[in-house]
Design an enzyme around this catalytic site. Structure first.
Site, PDB file in Angstrom:
ATOM      1  N   PRO A 171      11.259  -5.484  18.818  1.00 56.15           N
ATOM      2  CA  PRO A 171      10.370  -6.445  19.452  1.00 56.15           C
ATOM      3  C   PRO A 171       8.968  -5.924  19.726  1.00 56.15           C
ATOM      4  CG  PRO A 171      11.927  -5.571  21.042  1.00 56.15           C
ATOM      5  CD  PRO A 171      12.378  -5.097  19.691  1.00 56.15           C
ATOM      6  N   ARG A 175      -1.948  -4.715  20.268  1.00 56.31           N
ATOM      7  CA  ARG A 175      -1.171  -4.393  21.459  1.00 56.31           C
ATOM      8  C   ARG A 175      -1.483  -2.976  21.938  1.00 56.31           C
ATOM      9  NH1 ARG A 175       5.085  -2.573  20.983  1.00 56.31           N
ATOM     10  NH2 ARG A 175       5.519  -2.593  23.202  1.00 56.31           N
ATOM     11  N   TYR A 195      -0.726   2.669  21.004  1.00 53.05           N
ATOM     12  CA  TYR A 195      -0.094   2.521  19.691  1.00 53.05           C
ATOM     13  C   TYR A 195      -1.068   2.634  18.513  1.00 53.05           C
ATOM     14  CZ  TYR A 195       3.740   0.849  22.567  1.00 53.05           C
ATOM     15  OH  TYR A 195       4.738   0.764  23.506  1.00 53.05           O
ATOM     16  N   ASN A 200      12.657   1.669  14.262  1.00 58.34           N
ATOM     17  CA  ASN A 200      11.915   1.709  15.519  1.00 58.34           C
ATOM     18  C   ASN A 200      12.478   0.561  16.359  1.00 58.34           C
ATOM     19  OD1 ASN A 200      10.239   1.583  17.698  1.00 58.34           O
ATOM     20  ND2 ASN A 200       8.335   1.838  16.538  1.00 58.34           N
ATOM     21  N   ALA A 231      11.627  -1.612  22.494  1.00 58.74           N
ATOM     22  CA  ALA A 231      12.239  -1.609  23.830  1.00 58.74           C
ATOM     23  C   ALA A 231      13.760  -1.706  23.783  1.00 58.74           C
ATOM     24  CB  ALA A 231      11.661  -2.749  24.662  1.00 58.74           C
ATOM     25  N   HIS A 277       9.516   6.364  17.055  1.00 56.45           N
ATOM     26  CA  HIS A 277       8.648   5.717  18.038  1.00 56.45           C
ATOM     27  C   HIS A 277       7.228   6.172  17.768  1.00 56.45           C
ATOM     28  CE1 HIS A 277      11.968   4.189  20.456  1.00 56.45           C
ATOM     29  NE2 HIS A 277      12.565   5.345  20.187  1.00 56.45           N
ATOM     30  N   ARG A 325       5.663   9.112  28.662  1.00 55.93           N
ATOM     31  CA  ARG A 325       5.387   7.812  29.277  1.00 55.93           C
ATOM     32  C   ARG A 325       6.318   7.577  30.478  1.00 55.93           C
ATOM     33  NH1 ARG A 325       4.963   3.405  24.758  1.00 55.93           N
ATOM     34  NH2 ARG A 325       4.000   2.304  26.522  1.00 55.93           N
TER      35      ARG A 325
HETATM   36  C1  DQA Z   1       7.878   2.130  20.978  1.00 55.86           C
HETATM   37  C2  DQA Z   1       8.081   2.738  22.367  1.00 55.86           C
HETATM   38  C3  DQA Z   1       8.894   1.807  23.252  1.00 55.86           C
HETATM   39  O1  DQA Z   1       9.041   2.371  24.542  1.00 55.86           O
HETATM   40  C4  DQA Z   1       8.206   0.476  23.402  1.00 55.86           C
HETATM   41  O2  DQA Z   1       9.016  -0.410  24.128  1.00 55.86           O
HETATM   42  C5  DQA Z   1       7.787  -0.119  22.106  1.00 55.86           C
HETATM   43  C6  DQA Z   1       7.263   0.753  21.057  1.00 55.86           C
HETATM   44  C7  DQA Z   1       6.969   3.017  20.095  1.00 55.86           C
HETATM   45  O3  DQA Z   1       6.955   2.812  18.894  1.00 55.86           O
HETATM   46  O4  DQA Z   1       6.250   3.874  20.618  1.00 55.86           O
HETATM   47  O5  DQA Z   1       7.775  -1.343  21.946  1.00 55.86           O
HETATM   48  O6  DQA Z   1       9.135   2.050  20.329  1.00 55.86           O
END
Ligand code: DQA
Length: 151
Positions: A12, A20, A25, A76, A79, A102, A109
Site C-alpha cells: 500500500p 509521498r 522515500y 516491499n 505497512a 524497504h 524510523r
Molecule cells: C516502506 C516502509 C514502511 O514502514 C512504510 O509503511 C511504507 C514504505 C519503505 O519502502 O520504506 O509504506 O516499506
C-alpha cells in the site's frame, strides 16, 4: 532453459512514490521503480512480474499465485509488513525464496516500523538504500535461484 520468473510485489501507498514524503522515500515514482526492475531483469536474464496493490487481501492472493508459477518473490510489503500475519502466512505457504525490500531505513524510523512479520519468511532484507534496493534484491534473488538450480 526458460528464464526464471521473479515476482516483484509492492504494497500500500507505494503507488504514491515520488509525491509521498520525498524526504523519506525520494523522488522516484513507482513507474521509475518498475523501469529499474525491468533493466535489472534484462541484465540478469530473468523475467519479472511487477505489481502494486493497496489491498491486503489482493497482496495475499498474489503471493499465493506465485506458488508453482514464480521461482522467487521480491516484496516491499510497505505497512502490511508491520501488521499482516496473513501476508506472513502466505509467504510461508508458497515455499519460495523471499527477499523483503524497504526503500527507507525502517530501523532509523518510528519504533512501530522496526518489526516486520514478513521478515520471518524472508531469506534477506534490504532497507534504507532507496529504490536501488530493488535492483540489488533482484540480483541476490537471481543468484539464489541459480545456486538452487545447480544443486
Ligand atoms: C516502506 C516502509 C514502511 O514502514 C512504510 O509503511 C511504507 C514504505 C519503505 O519502502 O520504506 O509504506 O516499506
Amino acid at each position: 532453459m526458460k528464464r526464471p520468473l521473479i515476482a516483484v510485489l509492492n504494497g500500500p501507498n507505494l503507488n504514491m512514490l515520488g509525491m509521498r514524503q520525498p524526504e523519506v522515500y525520494g523522488r522516484a515514482t513507482l513507474d521509475d521503480v518498475e523501469q529499474i526492475c525491468i533493466q535489472a531483469a534484462e541484465r540478469l536474464d530473468v523475467a519479472i512480474d511487477f505489481r502494486q496493490t493497496n489491498g491486503e487481501g489482493e497482496l495475499v492472493s498474489w503471493v499465493q499465485e506465485c506458488r508453482n508459477r514464480a521461482q522467487g518473490i521480491v516484496i516491499n510489503p510497505a505497512a502490511y509488513g508491520h501488521t499482516s500475519i496473513a501476508l506472513l502466512d502466505a509467504l510461508l505457504a508458497v515455499e519460495l525464496p523471499v527477499i523483503e525490500v524497504h526503500i527507507s531505513n525502517i530501523h532509523r524510523r518510528e519504533e512501530f516500523r522496526h518489526h516486520t512479520y514478513c521478515s520471518r519468511a524472508a531469506a534477506g532484507i534490504i532497507c534504507g538504500l532507496g529504490v536501488r534496493g530493488y535492483a540489488m534484491a533482484l540480483q541476490a534473488m537471481t543468484d539464489m535461484i541459480l545456486d538452487e538450480n545447480d544443486r
